[in-house]
Design an enzyme around this catalytic site. Sequence first.
Site, PDB file in Angstrom:
ATOM      1  N   ALA A  32       5.797  14.755  53.685  1.00 24.24           N
ATOM      2  CA  ALA A  32       6.439  13.709  52.827  1.00 24.24           C
ATOM      3  C   ALA A  32       5.905  12.313  53.302  1.00 24.24           C
ATOM      4  CB  ALA A  32       7.954  13.621  53.021  1.00 24.24           C
ATOM      5  N   GLY A  36       2.973   4.768  56.690  1.00 24.26           N
ATOM      6  CA  GLY A  36       3.129   4.820  58.210  1.00 24.26           C
ATOM      7  C   GLY A  36       2.497   5.650  58.802  1.00 24.26           C
ATOM      8  N   HIS A  37       2.526   6.811  57.923  1.00 22.43           N
ATOM      9  CA  HIS A  37       1.586   8.205  58.608  1.00 22.43           C
ATOM     10  C   HIS A  37       0.237   7.798  58.495  1.00 22.43           C
ATOM     11  CE1 HIS A  37       5.361  10.343  57.383  1.00 22.43           C
ATOM     12  NE2 HIS A  37       5.595  10.620  58.463  1.00 22.43           N
ATOM     13  N   GLY A 146       4.109   6.923  66.281  1.00 20.48           N
ATOM     14  CA  GLY A 146       4.718   5.651  65.808  1.00 20.48           C
ATOM     15  C   GLY A 146       5.933   4.895  66.704  1.00 20.48           C
ATOM     16  N   GLU A 147       5.874   3.780  66.646  1.00 15.47           N
ATOM     17  CA  GLU A 147       6.980   3.066  67.412  1.00 15.47           C
ATOM     18  C   GLU A 147       8.230   3.004  66.477  1.00 15.47           C
ATOM     19  OE1 GLU A 147       5.159  -0.806  68.393  1.00 15.47           O
ATOM     20  OE2 GLU A 147       4.160   0.112  70.165  1.00 15.47           O
ATOM     21  N   GLN A 152      11.580   8.756  70.940  1.00 16.24           N
ATOM     22  CA  GLN A 152      10.696   9.856  70.869  1.00 16.24           C
ATOM     23  C   GLN A 152       9.254   9.520  71.750  1.00 16.24           C
ATOM     24  OE1 GLN A 152       9.872  12.480  67.448  1.00 16.24           O
ATOM     25  NE2 GLN A 152       8.118  11.023  67.132  1.00 16.24           N
TER      26      GLN A 152
HETATM   27  P1  AMP Z   1       7.520  12.133  60.957  1.00 16.40           P
HETATM   28  O1  AMP Z   1       6.849  12.799  60.119  1.00 16.40           O
HETATM   29  O2  AMP Z   1       8.754  11.148  60.521  1.00 16.40           O
HETATM   30  O3  AMP Z   1       8.035  12.967  62.006  1.00 16.40           O
HETATM   31  O4  AMP Z   1       6.485  11.205  61.733  1.00 16.40           O
HETATM   32  C1  AMP Z   1       5.411  11.451  62.047  1.00 16.40           C
HETATM   33  C2  AMP Z   1       4.642  10.263  63.170  1.00 16.40           C
HETATM   34  O5  AMP Z   1       4.693   9.064  62.099  1.00 16.40           O
HETATM   35  C3  AMP Z   1       5.723   9.655  64.132  1.00 16.40           C
HETATM   36  O6  AMP Z   1       5.022   9.632  65.398  1.00 16.40           O
HETATM   37  C4  AMP Z   1       6.551   8.642  63.633  1.00 16.40           C
HETATM   38  O7  AMP Z   1       6.918   7.577  64.597  1.00 16.40           O
HETATM   39  C5  AMP Z   1       5.552   8.076  62.737  1.00 16.40           C
HETATM   40  N1  AMP Z   1       6.213   7.179  61.721  1.00 16.40           N
HETATM   41  C6  AMP Z   1       6.805   7.441  60.954  1.00 16.40           C
HETATM   42  N2  AMP Z   1       7.100   6.474  60.202  1.00 16.40           N
HETATM   43  C7  AMP Z   1       6.513   5.348  60.585  1.00 16.40           C
HETATM   44  C8  AMP Z   1       6.147   3.981  60.190  1.00 16.40           C
HETATM   45  N3  AMP Z   1       7.011   3.611  59.113  1.00 16.40           N
HETATM   46  N4  AMP Z   1       5.477   3.257  60.972  1.00 16.40           N
HETATM   47  C9  AMP Z   1       4.867   3.865  61.763  1.00 16.40           C
HETATM   48  N5  AMP Z   1       4.644   5.072  62.249  1.00 16.40           N
HETATM   49  C10 AMP Z   1       5.696   5.726  61.593  1.00 16.40           C
END
Ligand code: AMP
Length: 278
Positions: A32, A36-37, A146-147, A152
Site C-alpha cells: 500500500a 514515504g516508501h 523511515g524515521e 522500530q
Molecule cells: P511499512 O510499509 O509501513 O512497514 O513501512 C515500510 C518502511 O517505510 C518503514 O521503514 C517505514 O518507516 C517507512 N515509512 C512509512 N511511512 C513513511 C513516511 N511517511 N516517511 C518516511 N518513511 C516512511
Amino acid sequence: MLVVKTVEELKDVVFRIKSNGKSVGLVPTMGALHDGHLSLLKRAKKENEVVVCSIFVNPVQFNNPVDLEKYPRNVERDLQLIEPYVDVAFTPTAENVFPEPPTERYDFGKLEQVMEGAFRPGHFNGVGIIVKRLFDWTTPDKAYFGEKDFQQLVIIKHLVKDYNIKTQIVPCPIVREESGLAMSSRNQRLSPEDRAKAANIYRILKESLKLKDEAIQDIKDFVVNEINKIDGFKLDYYEIVDDMTLQPVDFADLSTGIIGCIAVYVGEVRLIDNIRYK
Ligand code: AMP
C-alpha cells in the site's frame, strides 16, 4: 524489474547479484505504498547497484487481528509505483515465508518495553523475525528504514549490532502530506473528514516545539491536552524519550537527542508520528 514470489527464488537471484560483485540495497515494506516508501526507494537507488524491495504484510507483527485484516493491500499498483526504482521486488505469501510457525524470539529489553512495544505486545518480536529473515536472504549492504517508525528504527539498529550483521542501516526522514499528516498506508482507511482531522496531530506536535525549553512535563501536558480536545481522537501515548535509549527523559540536558513519539486513534485507525526537540 524482476518480481520474485518465493524465498528460494529470492536467494537464487541475490546469489547471482552478489557473485557479480554488485551492492544491494534493501527496502522492506508492507505494501500500500506511498511517497514515504518511494523516498526510501529513491535513496536506495542512488546508493546501490541493485535495489530489492519486499512487499509483505507480516502477520506475526500484528497483535490485533482486525488491524491485520483491514491492512490495505494492492500489490499490482505497488509494483507499478516501484518499477522506476527497483530491480527485484519480493512479494511472497505468508505460507512461503512461514511454512511453519516461527520459533525465533527477539527480546529487545527496555527498548521494547515502552511505546509501541508496550501497547502492541509481541509487535517487535514479529518485526525482528521478519527483518532478520529478510537480512539473511538478501544480505544487503544497506537497508532503509523511515524515521516515522522511530522505535522500530532504533530496534533494528540494535538487531544488526546484536547479531553482528554487516548491513548499514540508513534512516530516512518522515515524508508528510501537504496538510502535515505523516504519510502512512493506514491513512487510506481514514474517511475524508478524519483525514483532515488527522492533520491536527502534526500541528499539535509542531506547536509543542515552542515549549521546547520548558519542563518536559509541561510539553507532555500541552500535547496530551490538545489531542484530547479533538473529537474522535483517542490517545494511546505521548512519550518524550531519549533518541538512543527510548527511555522517557526527565532532565533534557542529559540527553543529546530528544524525540516526542505519539500514537493516537483517529476513529478506528491507529496512527503514529514523532517530532524532534533536540
Ligand atoms: P511499512 O510499509 O509501513 O512497514 O513501512 C515500510 C518502511 O517505510 C518503514 O521503514 C517505514 O518507516 C517507512 N515509512 C512509512 N511511512 C513513511 C513516511 N511517511 N516517511 C518516511 N518513511 C516512511
